[in-house]
Design a protein around this motif. Structure first.
Motif, PDB file in Angstrom:
ATOM      1  N   SER A  26      34.638  14.518  18.355  1.00 59.79           N
ATOM      2  CA  SER A  26      34.725  14.252  19.200  1.00 59.79           C
ATOM      3  C   SER A  26      34.204  14.621  19.990  1.00 59.79           C
ATOM      4  O   SER A  26      33.073  13.976  20.251  1.00 59.79           O
ATOM      5  N   VAL A  27      34.216  14.191  21.431  1.00 62.13           N
ATOM      6  CA  VAL A  27      32.622  13.568  22.684  1.00 62.13           C
ATOM      7  C   VAL A  27      33.241  14.643  23.771  1.00 62.13           C
ATOM      8  O   VAL A  27      34.537  15.510  23.094  1.00 62.13           O
ATOM      9  N   GLN A  28      32.081  15.021  24.384  1.00 61.68           N
ATOM     10  CA  GLN A  28      32.358  16.055  25.612  1.00 61.68           C
ATOM     11  C   GLN A  28      31.267  15.044  26.709  1.00 61.68           C
ATOM     12  O   GLN A  28      30.466  14.833  26.426  1.00 61.68           O
ATOM     13  N   CYS A  29      32.078  15.410  27.519  1.00 61.79           N
ATOM     14  CA  CYS A  29      31.378  14.644  28.797  1.00 61.79           C
ATOM     15  C   CYS A  29      29.898  15.620  29.243  1.00 61.79           C
ATOM     16  O   CYS A  29      30.210  16.419  29.424  1.00 61.79           O
ATOM     17  N   ILE A  30      29.789  14.345  29.932  1.00 61.86           N
ATOM     18  CA  ILE A  30      28.083  14.918  30.376  1.00 61.86           C
ATOM     19  C   ILE A  30      28.104  15.216  32.014  1.00 61.86           C
ATOM     20  O   ILE A  30      27.603  15.861  32.625  1.00 61.86           O
ATOM     21  N   TYR A  31      29.292  14.965  32.717  1.00 64.41           N
ATOM     22  CA  TYR A  31      29.375  15.644  33.548  1.00 64.41           C
ATOM     23  C   TYR A  31      29.904  16.985  34.092  1.00 64.41           C
ATOM     24  O   TYR A  31      29.391  17.956  34.804  1.00 64.41           O
ATOM     25  N   CYS A  32      31.035  16.449  33.180  1.00 64.20           N
ATOM     26  CA  CYS A  32      31.916  18.296  33.113  1.00 64.20           C
ATOM     27  C   CYS A  32      32.237  19.497  31.936  1.00 64.20           C
ATOM     28  O   CYS A  32      32.174  20.321  31.925  1.00 64.20           O
ATOM     29  N   GLN A  33      31.189  18.970  31.178  1.00 62.14           N
ATOM     30  CA  GLN A  33      31.357  19.647  30.090  1.00 62.14           C
ATOM     31  C   GLN A  33      32.397  19.539  29.320  1.00 62.14           C
ATOM     32  O   GLN A  33      31.935  20.430  28.623  1.00 62.14           O
ATOM     33  N   GLN A  34      34.001  18.972  29.445  1.00 64.39           N
ATOM     34  CA  GLN A  34      34.865  18.961  28.904  1.00 64.39           C
ATOM     35  C   GLN A  34      34.807  17.884  27.715  1.00 64.39           C
ATOM     36  O   GLN A  34      34.140  17.401  27.654  1.00 64.39           O
ATOM     37  N   VAL A  35      35.640  18.659  26.476  1.00 63.49           N
ATOM     38  CA  VAL A  35      35.406  18.219  25.457  1.00 63.49           C
ATOM     39  C   VAL A  35      36.813  17.868  25.084  1.00 63.49           C
ATOM     40  O   VAL A  35      38.201  18.728  25.183  1.00 63.49           O
ATOM     41  N   ARG A  36      36.900  16.221  23.935  1.00 68.19           N
ATOM     42  CA  ARG A  36      38.213  16.159  23.931  1.00 68.19           C
ATOM     43  C   ARG A  36      38.157  15.227  22.413  1.00 68.19           C
ATOM     44  O   ARG A  36      36.475  15.345  22.035  1.00 68.19           O
ATOM     45  N   ALA A  37      39.276  15.214  22.160  1.00 68.02           N
ATOM     46  CA  ALA A  37      38.939  14.393  20.596  1.00 68.02           C
ATOM     47  C   ALA A  37      38.293  12.443  21.128  1.00 68.02           C
ATOM     48  O   ALA A  37      38.497  12.493  22.013  1.00 68.02           O
ATOM     49  N   LYS A  38      38.085  11.955  20.587  1.00 66.86           N
ATOM     50  CA  LYS A  38      37.535  11.141  20.495  1.00 66.86           C
ATOM     51  C   LYS A  38      38.403   9.397  20.750  1.00 66.86           C
ATOM     52  O   LYS A  38      39.299   9.030  19.564  1.00 66.86           O
ATOM     53  N   ASN A  39      38.201   9.557  22.197  1.00 68.50           N
ATOM     54  CA  ASN A  39      39.362   8.098  22.099  1.00 68.50           C
ATOM     55  C   ASN A  39      38.882   7.357  23.320  1.00 68.50           C
ATOM     56  O   ASN A  39      39.009   7.978  24.216  1.00 68.50           O
ATOM     57  N   THR A  40      38.657   6.054  22.963  1.00 69.96           N
ATOM     58  CA  THR A  40      37.890   5.286  23.948  1.00 69.96           C
ATOM     59  C   THR A  40      39.337   5.550  25.219  1.00 69.96           C
ATOM     60  O   THR A  40      39.144   5.391  26.511  1.00 69.96           O
ATOM     61  N   THR A  41      40.830   4.679  25.014  1.00 67.84           N
ATOM     62  CA  THR A  41      42.019   4.965  26.286  1.00 67.84           C
ATOM     63  C   THR A  41      41.812   6.586  27.153  1.00 67.84           C
ATOM     64  O   THR A  41      40.852   6.346  28.444  1.00 67.84           O
ATOM     65  N   ARG A  42      41.686   7.383  26.205  1.00 70.56           N
ATOM     66  CA  ARG A  42      41.508   8.772  26.832  1.00 70.56           C
ATOM     67  C   ARG A  42      40.414   9.026  27.505  1.00 70.56           C
ATOM     68  O   ARG A  42      40.116  10.050  28.446  1.00 70.56           O
ATOM     69  N   GLN A  43      39.473   8.915  27.128  1.00 67.20           N
ATOM     70  CA  GLN A  43      38.478   8.773  28.033  1.00 67.20           C
ATOM     71  C   GLN A  43      38.093   7.880  28.782  1.00 67.20           C
ATOM     72  O   GLN A  43      37.056   8.668  29.685  1.00 67.20           O
ATOM     73  N   ARG A  44      38.514   7.033  29.326  1.00 68.87           N
ATOM     74  CA  ARG A  44      38.199   6.553  30.385  1.00 68.87           C
ATOM     75  C   ARG A  44      39.335   6.670  31.297  1.00 68.87           C
ATOM     76  O   ARG A  44      39.361   6.439  32.951  1.00 68.87           O
ATOM     77  N   GLN A  45      40.679   7.364  30.553  1.00 71.74           N
ATOM     78  CA  GLN A  45      41.312   8.357  31.890  1.00 71.74           C
ATOM     79  C   GLN A  45      40.622   9.924  32.847  1.00 71.74           C
ATOM     80  O   GLN A  45      40.866  10.159  33.551  1.00 71.74           O
ATOM     81  N   HIS A  46      40.182  10.225  31.046  1.00 68.12           N
ATOM     82  CA  HIS A  46      39.145  11.539  32.129  1.00 68.12           C
ATOM     83  C   HIS A  46      38.504  10.745  33.209  1.00 68.12           C
ATOM     84  O   HIS A  46      38.443  12.026  34.356  1.00 68.12           O
ATOM     85  N   LEU A  47      37.323   9.929  33.143  1.00 72.46           N
ATOM     86  CA  LEU A  47      35.977   9.763  34.165  1.00 72.46           C
ATOM     87  C   LEU A  47      37.217   9.339  35.142  1.00 72.46           C
ATOM     88  O   LEU A  47      36.683   9.601  36.810  1.00 72.46           O
ATOM     89  N   TYR A  48      38.288   8.582  35.171  1.00 76.68           N
ATOM     90  CA  TYR A  48      38.881   8.398  36.597  1.00 76.68           C
ATOM     91  C   TYR A  48      39.649   9.959  37.241  1.00 76.68           C
ATOM     92  O   TYR A  48      39.568  10.282  38.642  1.00 76.68           O
ATOM     93  N   ASN A  49      39.236  10.770  36.837  1.00 77.96           N
ATOM     94  CA  ASN A  49      39.558  12.899  37.120  1.00 77.96           C
ATOM     95  C   ASN A  49      38.891  13.459  37.491  1.00 77.96           C
ATOM     96  O   ASN A  49      39.032  14.052  37.419  1.00 77.96           O
TER      97      ASN A  49
END
Length: 388
Positions: A26-49
């Motif tokens: 799993s991964v946690q965004c260091i900016y908003c602390q949101q947790v999600r499954a590790k997935n490069t595409t999803r992580q990229r989409q998360h940063l866009y928003n």
């Protein structure tokens, strides 16, 4: 200088395992602390928003769909996108609204670093700009979730696993992928998603439809009828108790509207089974209606009592048919000859219901039984099978 979001897809997240036995990270965004499954595409989409990330990096470029014919359509069915001027453009990426003066920290004159040469695959994995041309926030666009077939019951876990072949796309992959053996579609291993896929997989549904017993009858429902897609549980039978009833000689009432009627009084008996043991109280009655072909309709009502110190009293209702070849049924009318006829030479089939007000046996009130019977002189014996 503009910033590409790919620079932060990994740097913006902290990787961890939810528990020691977890196979996937799993991964946690260091900016908003949101947790999600590790997935490069999803992580990229998360940063866009991610507003916290975009605030920290006002110069980041926000990709949008290009104008190529093979670019995937957005939620409104369009493949073109809006640049900072609000006009349609074929560019593969649009700058962050902050760059065009839509917010603080803008950098006038910044150019698109990737330009129109970005691949359709890259454009298909990103989201549109976060604001409209006038600076107002753009409406969120959600994926439309496919609704499973409401007529299909939930699939057992063993069937879900049996319909997929698990494998690793690459040897160093930490997570497994799964391929549907019916349509060959590949997806990440996830039981809930795999079950949802099967509920909408036309190839799998066709196979399941052939396995529905009702669809193998001589006459069937139309394919588009709801009943043709329903898979219902198959009842099972368990021998629950045996009951032996002693009776007096039958009393012929005469021929009525539906056949020759006879009354057979009960003088006692006994029962034994899974849930108890006891006696059949005197006073019960068996009414038989014999047709011209000697088939006989049974309607009986008995009172049974458990052998406990504080006994329970239970009503037993029996309905059914006694049928067979005419010569066999004629011989069964003679109590002496009936003892020499084996039970498999005729059909003595009934349904049973039990009723009691005793809370210890309340489970009997909702049961259904089917029974097989035989006649031996002055005694009738039933085996009662509970329908499960």
């Amino acid at each position: 200088m503009t910033r590409q979001i790919e620079q932060d897809v990994h740097a913006a997240f902290v990787e961890f395992r939810v528990n020691e036995g977890s196979k996937c990270m799993s991964v946690q965004c260091i900016y908003c602390q949101q947790v999600r499954a590790k997935n490069t595409t999803r992580q990229r989409q998360h940063l866009y928003n991610c507003n916290a990330y975009l605030t920290a990096h006002p110069d980041v470029i926000i990709p949008t769909h290009g104008g190529d014919d093979d670019a995937p359509a957005d939620a409104y069915g369009e493949t073109t996108s809006l640049d900072g001027s609000g006009e349609h453009t074929s560019l593969g990426f649009a700058p962050n609204p902050r760059i065009n003066g839509a917010g603080p920290g803008s950098v006038p004159g910044s150019a698109n670093a990737m330009g129109p040469a970005a691949s359709p695959a890259a454009r298909g994995s990103v989201r549109p700009a976060l604001s409209n041309a006038d600076g107002t926030p753009a409406p969120k666009r959600y994926k439309t979730k496919q609704t499973p077939n409401p007529n299909t019951p939930e699939l057992p876990l063993r069937d879900v696993h049996a319909a997929f072949v698990e494998f690793k796309v690459k040897e160093d992959d930490k997570c497994l992928s799964a391929r549907c053996i019916h349509c060959n579609q590949v997806r990440a291993k996830n039981t809930s998603r795999q079950r949802e896929h099967l509920l909408n997989c036309a190839a799998y549904q066709a196979v399941i439809k052939d396995k529905i017993p009702a669809n193998n009858l001589r006459h069937q429902f139309d394919e588009d009828d709801i009943a043709a897609s329903l898979s219902l549980p198959t009842p099972t039978l368990d021998l629950d108790f045996r009951m032996s009833i002693r009776v007096k000689p039958k009393i012929n009432v005469g021929t009525g509207n539906f056949g020759r009627q006879s009354w057979i009084p009960c003088i006692g008996g006994q029962f034994a089974g899974k849930w108890g043991k006891g006696i059949v109280l005197p006073g019960g009655q068996d009414t038989q209606t014999t047709k011209t072909d000697m088939s006989t309709q049974i309607s009986a009502r008995y009172l049974i009592q458990t052998n406990q110190d504080n006994p329970a009293v239970i009503i037993c209702n029996i309905k059914g048919w006694w049928t067979g070849d005419k010569d066999i049924m004629d011989r069964l009318q003679d109590p002496v000859a009936a003892d020499n006829i084996q039970a498999h030479r005729y059909k003595f089939r009934v349904t049973m219901e039990l009723e009691t007000g005793d809370e210890r046996y309340a489970h009997l009130n909702t049961g259904v039984w089917v029974g097989s019977g035989c006649r031996r002189g002055a005694e009738i014996v039933y085996d009662a099978y509970r329908v499960n």
